[in-house]
Design an enzyme around this catalytic site. Structure first.
Site, PDB file in Angstrom:
ATOM      1  N   ALA A 120     -14.614  33.245  16.749  1.00 37.43           N
ATOM      2  CA  ALA A 120     -14.173  33.078  15.358  1.00 37.43           C
ATOM      3  C   ALA A 120     -13.099  34.092  14.992  1.00 37.43           C
ATOM      4  O   ALA A 120     -12.691  34.176  13.843  1.00 37.43           O
ATOM      5  CB  ALA A 120     -15.357  33.188  14.410  1.00 37.43           C
ATOM      6  N   ASP A 169      -9.026  45.795  18.362  1.00 37.37           N
ATOM      7  CA  ASP A 169     -10.414  45.357  18.190  1.00 37.37           C
ATOM      8  C   ASP A 169     -11.400  46.436  18.634  1.00 37.37           C
ATOM      9  O   ASP A 169     -12.380  46.732  17.945  1.00 37.37           O
ATOM     10  CB  ASP A 169     -10.683  44.078  18.993  1.00 37.37           C
ATOM     11  CG  ASP A 169      -9.701  42.972  18.643  1.00 37.37           C
ATOM     12  OD1 ASP A 169      -8.981  43.125  17.646  1.00 37.37           O
ATOM     13  OD2 ASP A 169      -9.651  41.966  19.374  1.00 37.37           O
TER      14      ASP A 169
HETATM   15  C1  GLA Z   1      -6.760  39.771  19.434  1.00 33.38           C
HETATM   16  C2  GLA Z   1      -6.497  40.968  20.349  1.00 33.38           C
HETATM   17  C3  GLA Z   1      -5.963  42.169  19.559  1.00 33.38           C
HETATM   18  C4  GLA Z   1      -4.784  41.773  18.688  1.00 33.38           C
HETATM   19  C5  GLA Z   1      -5.104  40.511  17.887  1.00 33.38           C
HETATM   20  C6  GLA Z   1      -3.901  40.006  17.137  1.00 33.38           C
HETATM   21  O1  GLA Z   1      -7.794  40.061  18.548  1.00 33.38           O
HETATM   22  O2  GLA Z   1      -7.679  41.344  21.012  1.00 33.38           O
HETATM   23  O3  GLA Z   1      -5.617  43.209  20.449  1.00 33.38           O
HETATM   24  O4  GLA Z   1      -3.618  41.615  19.451  1.00 33.38           O
HETATM   25  O5  GLA Z   1      -5.583  39.463  18.704  1.00 33.38           O
HETATM   26  O6  GLA Z   1      -3.520  40.898  16.160  1.00 33.38           O
END
Ligand code: GLA
Length: 383
Positions: A120, A169
């Site tokens: 999600a 993240d």
């Molecule tokens: C995913 C990746 C992150 C980032 C986002 C987009 O969540 O894991 O490192 O690049 O996409 O912002």
């Protein structure tokens, strides 16, 4: 989070009890696809995440039970011992990345479960990686600092799961703090906590999940990153100081437009604009200017949809509905290709927005979006 169920399952499979460790998923208010471009991101940890019960088992094997998948895996700690199940590779990868950094670990038993919806865009995988990186660091007294714990999760994605993700993240999952967003400069790795309490200003933050599963592995995600790298290489021929797209300007991009594809040009245009939007949003928040925050969110959506092309019809529809309901800001959140929109909405418009979105989305796509109210929470920890 249902820790009682984890306790029961752990006892059932491994006949005793262990210690509980948890790590959250994340939201990101703004700053998408900027992390691997050395730019800014503005995430916060949420009250949904992963919990694992862990106990050393006196062997050199790891035995893992996934409560949610009702699946079991067992593996050794050497490179050639990789498990076949995709979900278990996240845990194997964390073990390997710790060992590559000189940390010595031994076999353990674990049962884990999560309430971050998978696919999600709320970083269920980072939550899983951070849970184990943090737990193993504590259990084996490895003394790894928190940035390195985040990097262990990121390297796991790169080397064991096929996603060349940035650091956002895992950073958010490790460093999260209740009631705060974090602005991270992904080039210097400097960050600052910003108190964030939209409710005290009459707003609510809510995620609408399109329930279109995004799958980053082998996906166009890695291709987006390659586009950015090609543009940096073209610009760096004239401006050697440019190491990331974050260092580039729109003028520099114009200079090389004859040397790059039209598609790569649009990808870079989005990233350069997005880096500035994060700074604008942080400034606006300090003035309690939620209107500007919301405008930038819509601009980000537009860019992610038209220039970066990581949206889908369902997410564009949710964004359209938000606009029509007078929602202050709305956009795709996370990597894209499915998942959620994040919406900043005035409290008095909230009920109408949610019921309209459910009805209109369901009449076009045959199912309702899922609704998640955002609670900004703490990062990786022992329970
Ligand atoms: C995913 C990746 C992150 C980032 C986002 C987009 O969540 O894991 O490192 O690049 O996409 O912002």
């Amino acid at each position: 989070m249902n820790t009682k169920l984890i306790n029961e399952k752990f006892a059932e499979h491994f006949g005793s009890s262990g210690e509980l460790y948890a790590s959250p998923g994340r939201i990101n208010l703004i700053g998408e696809h900027t992390d691997y471009n050395g730019g800014f991101v503005f995430p916060g940890a949420i009250d949904k995440g992963m919990v694992a019960e862990i106990r050393l088992n006196g062997t050199d094997r790891v035995r893992v039970y996934s409560v949610d998948l009702d699946d079991y895996a067992e593996f050794g700690l050497r490179e050639q011992d990789a498990p076949s199940q995709g979900w278990a590779r996240y845990i194997f990868g964390v073990c390997r990345e710790i060992e590559k950094r000189g940390g010595r670990i031994a076999g353990f038993d674990t049962a884990f479960s999560g309430d971050v919806p998978l696919g999600a865009g709320m970083s269920s995988s980072a939550a899983l990686e951070s849970t184990f990186a943090n737990a193993l660091n504590e259990i084996f007294s490895l003394g790894i600092d928190r940035f390195e714990l985040a990097r262990i999760g990121q390297s796991t994605e790169h080397n064991y799961c096929g996603v060349n993700c940035g650091i956002m993240d895992q950073f958010a999952s490790v460093f999260g703090k209740a009631g705060h967003l974090m602005r991270l400069d992904c080039r210097s790795m400097e960050f600052r906590y910003f108190p964030f309490d939209p409710e005290s200003h009459g707003y609510r933050l809510v995620l609408l999940d399109s329930v279109v599963k995004h799958e980053l592995v082998d996906s166009p995600y890695n291709k987006r990153r390659e586009s950015c790298e090609r543009v940096v290489a073209a610009i760096a021929k004239r401006h050697p100081e440019v190491e990331f797209l974050r260092d580039a300007t729109m003028e520099m991009l114009d200079e090389v437009s004859g040397e790059i594809s039209e598609e790569d040009r649009r990808r870079a245009r989005f990233v350069i604009g997005e880096t500035q939007r994060v700074l604008d949003v942080c400034d606006a928040l300090e003035r309690d200017d939620y209107q500007t925050v919301g405008e930038r969110m819509y601009q980000t959506h537009e860019g992610l949809s038209k220039d970066y092309e990581v949206s889908c019809e369902e997410l564009d529809h949710l964004n359209e509905i938000a606009r029509e309901c007078g929602v202050t800001g709305s956009r795709i959140m996370g990597g894209g290709f499915g998942g959620c929109t994040i919406n900043l909405v005035k409290a008095d418009l909230y009920d109408n927005f949610i019921s309209t979105a459910k009805d209109r989305f369901a009449s076009r796509w045959g199912h309702q979006p899922k609704v998640y109210d955002v609670v900004i929470s703490d990062g990786a920890r022992k329970l």
